[in-house]
Write a protein that holds these residues in place. Structure first.
Motif, PDB file in Angstrom:
ATOM      1  N   ARG A 220       0.856  -1.187   0.000  1.00  0.00           N
ATOM      2  CA  ARG A 220       0.000   0.000   0.000  1.00  0.00           C
ATOM      3  C   ARG A 220       0.889   1.233   0.000  1.00  0.00           C
ATOM      4  N   TYR A 221       0.686   2.117  -0.981  1.00  0.00           N
ATOM      5  CA  TYR A 221       1.468   3.352  -1.085  1.00  0.00           C
ATOM      6  C   TYR A 221       0.514   4.519  -0.885  1.00  0.00           C
ATOM      7  N   ASP A 222       0.584   5.153   0.278  1.00  0.00           N
ATOM      8  CA  ASP A 222      -0.339   6.232   0.602  1.00  0.00           C
ATOM      9  C   ASP A 222       0.187   7.609   0.220  1.00  0.00           C
ATOM     10  N   GLY A 223       1.367   7.683  -0.347  1.00  0.00           N
ATOM     11  CA  GLY A 223       1.950   8.978  -0.677  1.00  0.00           C
ATOM     12  C   GLY A 223       1.393   9.569  -1.956  1.00  0.00           C
ATOM     13  N   THR A 224       1.755  10.823  -2.195  1.00  0.00           N
ATOM     14  CA  THR A 224       1.413  11.498  -3.447  1.00  0.00           C
ATOM     15  C   THR A 224       2.670  11.835  -4.253  1.00  0.00           C
ATOM     16  N   ASP A 225       3.799  11.256  -3.872  1.00  0.00           N
ATOM     17  CA  ASP A 225       5.060  11.503  -4.560  1.00  0.00           C
ATOM     18  C   ASP A 225       5.231  10.450  -5.651  1.00  0.00           C
ATOM     19  N   ALA A 226       5.104  10.866  -6.896  1.00  0.00           N
ATOM     20  CA  ALA A 226       5.222   9.916  -7.998  1.00  0.00           C
ATOM     21  C   ALA A 226       6.616   9.298  -8.066  1.00  0.00           C
ATOM     22  N   ALA A 227       7.649  10.077  -7.718  1.00  0.00           N
ATOM     23  CA  ALA A 227       9.015   9.550  -7.762  1.00  0.00           C
ATOM     24  C   ALA A 227       9.183   8.394  -6.782  1.00  0.00           C
ATOM     25  N   GLY A 228       8.557   8.492  -5.625  1.00  0.00           N
ATOM     26  CA  GLY A 228       8.635   7.414  -4.650  1.00  0.00           C
ATOM     27  C   GLY A 228       7.987   6.137  -5.150  1.00  0.00           C
ATOM     28  N   LEU A 229       6.858   6.278  -5.847  1.00  0.00           N
ATOM     29  CA  LEU A 229       6.188   5.103  -6.407  1.00  0.00           C
ATOM     30  C   LEU A 229       7.049   4.465  -7.496  1.00  0.00           C
ATOM     31  N   LEU A 230       7.634   5.270  -8.371  1.00  0.00           N
ATOM     32  CA  LEU A 230       8.497   4.732  -9.425  1.00  0.00           C
ATOM     33  C   LEU A 230       9.674   3.966  -8.820  1.00  0.00           C
ATOM     34  N   ALA A 231      10.228   4.492  -7.742  1.00  0.00           N
ATOM     35  CA  ALA A 231      11.341   3.812  -7.083  1.00  0.00           C
ATOM     36  C   ALA A 231      10.893   2.484  -6.484  1.00  0.00           C
ATOM     37  N   ALA A 232       9.678   2.437  -5.933  1.00  0.00           N
ATOM     38  CA  ALA A 232       9.165   1.197  -5.346  1.00  0.00           C
ATOM     39  C   ALA A 232       8.959   0.130  -6.413  1.00  0.00           C
ATOM     40  N   VAL A 233       8.446   0.542  -7.580  1.00  0.00           N
ATOM     41  CA  VAL A 233       8.279  -0.418  -8.676  1.00  0.00           C
ATOM     42  C   VAL A 233       9.642  -0.910  -9.157  1.00  0.00           C
ATOM     43  N   ALA A 234      10.587   0.001  -9.318  1.00  0.00           N
ATOM     44  CA  ALA A 234      11.921  -0.368  -9.797  1.00  0.00           C
ATOM     45  C   ALA A 234      12.614  -1.326  -8.831  1.00  0.00           C
ATOM     46  N   ALA A 235      12.296  -1.204  -7.531  1.00  0.00           N
ATOM     47  CA  ALA A 235      12.906  -2.072  -6.524  1.00  0.00           C
ATOM     48  C   ALA A 235      12.242  -3.442  -6.451  1.00  0.00           C
ATOM     49  N   GLY A 236      11.178  -3.655  -7.242  1.00  0.00           N
ATOM     50  CA  GLY A 236      10.553  -4.960  -7.311  1.00  0.00           C
ATOM     51  C   GLY A 236       9.446  -5.209  -6.303  1.00  0.00           C
ATOM     52  N   HIS A 237       8.895  -4.137  -5.707  1.00  0.00           N
ATOM     53  CA  HIS A 237       7.845  -4.317  -4.705  1.00  0.00           C
ATOM     54  C   HIS A 237       6.479  -4.614  -5.330  1.00  0.00           C
ATOM     55  N   GLY A 238       6.295  -4.345  -6.601  1.00  0.00           N
ATOM     56  CA  GLY A 238       5.027  -4.621  -7.254  1.00  0.00           C
ATOM     57  C   GLY A 238       4.887  -3.814  -8.522  1.00  0.00           C
ATOM     58  N   LEU A 239       3.803  -4.078  -9.269  1.00  0.00           N
ATOM     59  CA  LEU A 239       3.540  -3.396 -10.538  1.00  0.00           C
ATOM     60  C   LEU A 239       2.588  -2.227 -10.329  1.00  0.00           C
ATOM     61  N   ALA A 240       2.526  -1.349 -11.310  1.00  0.00           N
ATOM     62  CA  ALA A 240       1.580  -0.232 -11.305  1.00  0.00           C
ATOM     63  C   ALA A 240       1.310   0.165 -12.746  1.00  0.00           C
ATOM     64  N   VAL A 241       0.099   0.659 -13.004  1.00  0.00           N
ATOM     65  CA  VAL A 241      -0.241   1.235 -14.304  1.00  0.00           C
ATOM     66  C   VAL A 241      -0.088   2.745 -14.195  1.00  0.00           C
ATOM     67  N   LEU A 242       0.770   3.293 -15.060  1.00  0.00           N
ATOM     68  CA  LEU A 242       1.153   4.701 -14.994  1.00  0.00           C
ATOM     69  C   LEU A 242       1.254   5.264 -16.412  1.00  0.00           C
ATOM     70  N   PRO A 243       1.310   6.593 -16.549  1.00  0.00           N
ATOM     71  CA  PRO A 243       1.518   7.161 -17.884  1.00  0.00           C
ATOM     72  C   PRO A 243       2.895   6.790 -18.427  1.00  0.00           C
ATOM     73  N   ALA A 244       2.977   6.682 -19.748  1.00  0.00           N
ATOM     74  CA  ALA A 244       4.203   6.200 -20.385  1.00  0.00           C
ATOM     75  C   ALA A 244       5.395   7.114 -20.127  1.00  0.00           C
ATOM     76  N   GLY A 245       5.198   8.427 -20.119  1.00  0.00           N
ATOM     77  CA  GLY A 245       6.307   9.381 -20.037  1.00  0.00           C
ATOM     78  C   GLY A 245       7.235   9.167 -18.853  1.00  0.00           C
TER      79      GLY A 245
END
Length: 286
Positions: A220-245
């Motif tokens: 569960r990611y309760d933040g509003t920081d997109a950079a933090g979410l991208l880092a979590a995905v890159a670290a292998g914690h799970g997938l997310a659907v996001l804009p391509a850019g």
């Protein structure tokens, strides 16, 4: 129906407490109880259970009307006040996290005003524009190419397209599916997902779009920081659907196209609308 009573009722229902609603509204607890009782007497039905505090069936039905009613009232008040007293100062922009980078383009169109940017969740943005807390909002969401972006009805609020790009599945570069040219959303139902409703496509929306059960959150990611979410995905914690850019611009991520269903990430500008007719302010009695 007195809007002051309606506002008090919604505060009690939201907070599940008469004392907490009193503190938020600046009333005594006795005054809050009297206002709720007055609204119940007006409608002839019990709206709240008292112990524990919770809406009754009739109260839940009223809550479905209350939000749009109070929002339209706030919008009407702000719109009338705006006609008589144009607001100087910087451009006040509110944006959802993935829409925040687009705020610079709005400020560039009015360089003399400057910019105040407020980043926050999707749920509050339309209300803040309607009540004149913001001059413009940038609202984002994930939709199929032919669907509009859902916007809360708030009276004189206008929306206009601002930006659109494909939505992709964000994967770590080491993920087994990272080399695919396209993915079906239904095939990912049992994958590990990050639940980030204020940044990524919400998991209930993915479940509905895929027509499949699953999409259970591993994180569960309760933040509003997109950079933090991208880092979590890159670290292998799970997938997310996001804009391509932002995904394809991240060194640790791969963005794989969604082919079934195709989803778009859309940003719309939300502003006070111009009503039909002449908006010039006339002296009273003219």
């Amino acid at each position: 129906m007195d809007p002051h009573l309606l506002r008090t009722f919604t505060a009690v229902a939201r907070l599940r407490s008469f004392s907490a609603a009193a503190a938020e509204l600046g009333y005594t607890q006795s005054a809050v109880s009297q206002q709720v009782a007055a609204l119940e007497a007006d409608l002839g039905v019990r709206l709240l259970q008292r112990r524990p505090v919770a809406p009754t069936e009739a109260g839940e039905r009223l809550l479905a009307y209350a939000g749009p009613i109070l929002l339209r009232l706030a919008t009407a008040r702000a719109d009338v006040a705006r006609l008589g007293t144009p607001r100087p100062g910087p451009l006040r922009v509110g944006a959802t996290p993935l829409a925040a980078p687009s705020a610079a383009a709005l400020a560039a169109a009015q360089p003399a005003r400057g910019l105040v940017l407020r980043v926050g969740p999707r749920a509050d943005l339309v209300q803040q524009v309607g009540s004149d807390e913001l001059d413009v909002g940038l609202l984002d969401g994930f939709v199929t190419p032919s669907d509009p972006l859902p916007v809360v009805e708030a009276g004189l609020i206008a929306t206009a397209p601002h930006d659109e790009q494909p939505a992709v599945v964000a994967l770590p570069r080491s993920h087994p599916l990272a080399g695919r040219s396209g993915l079906s959303l239904a095939d990912l139902a049992v994958a590990r997902w990050i639940d980030a409703p204020d940044v990524a496509a919400p998991l209930p929306q993915l479940r509905a779009a895929a027509g499949a059960d699953g999409f259970r959150p591993a994180v569960r990611y309760d933040g509003t920081d997109a950079a933090g979410l991208l880092a979590a995905v890159a670290a292998g914690h799970g997938l997310a659907v996001l804009p391509a850019g932002p995904v394809r611009g991240h060194p640790g991520l791969v963005g794989v196209d969604l082919v079934t269903p195709r989803l778009m990430h859309r940003i719309e500008a939300v502003r006070p609308a111009e009503p039909a007719g002449d908006r010039r302010v006339r002296p009273a009695g003219a």
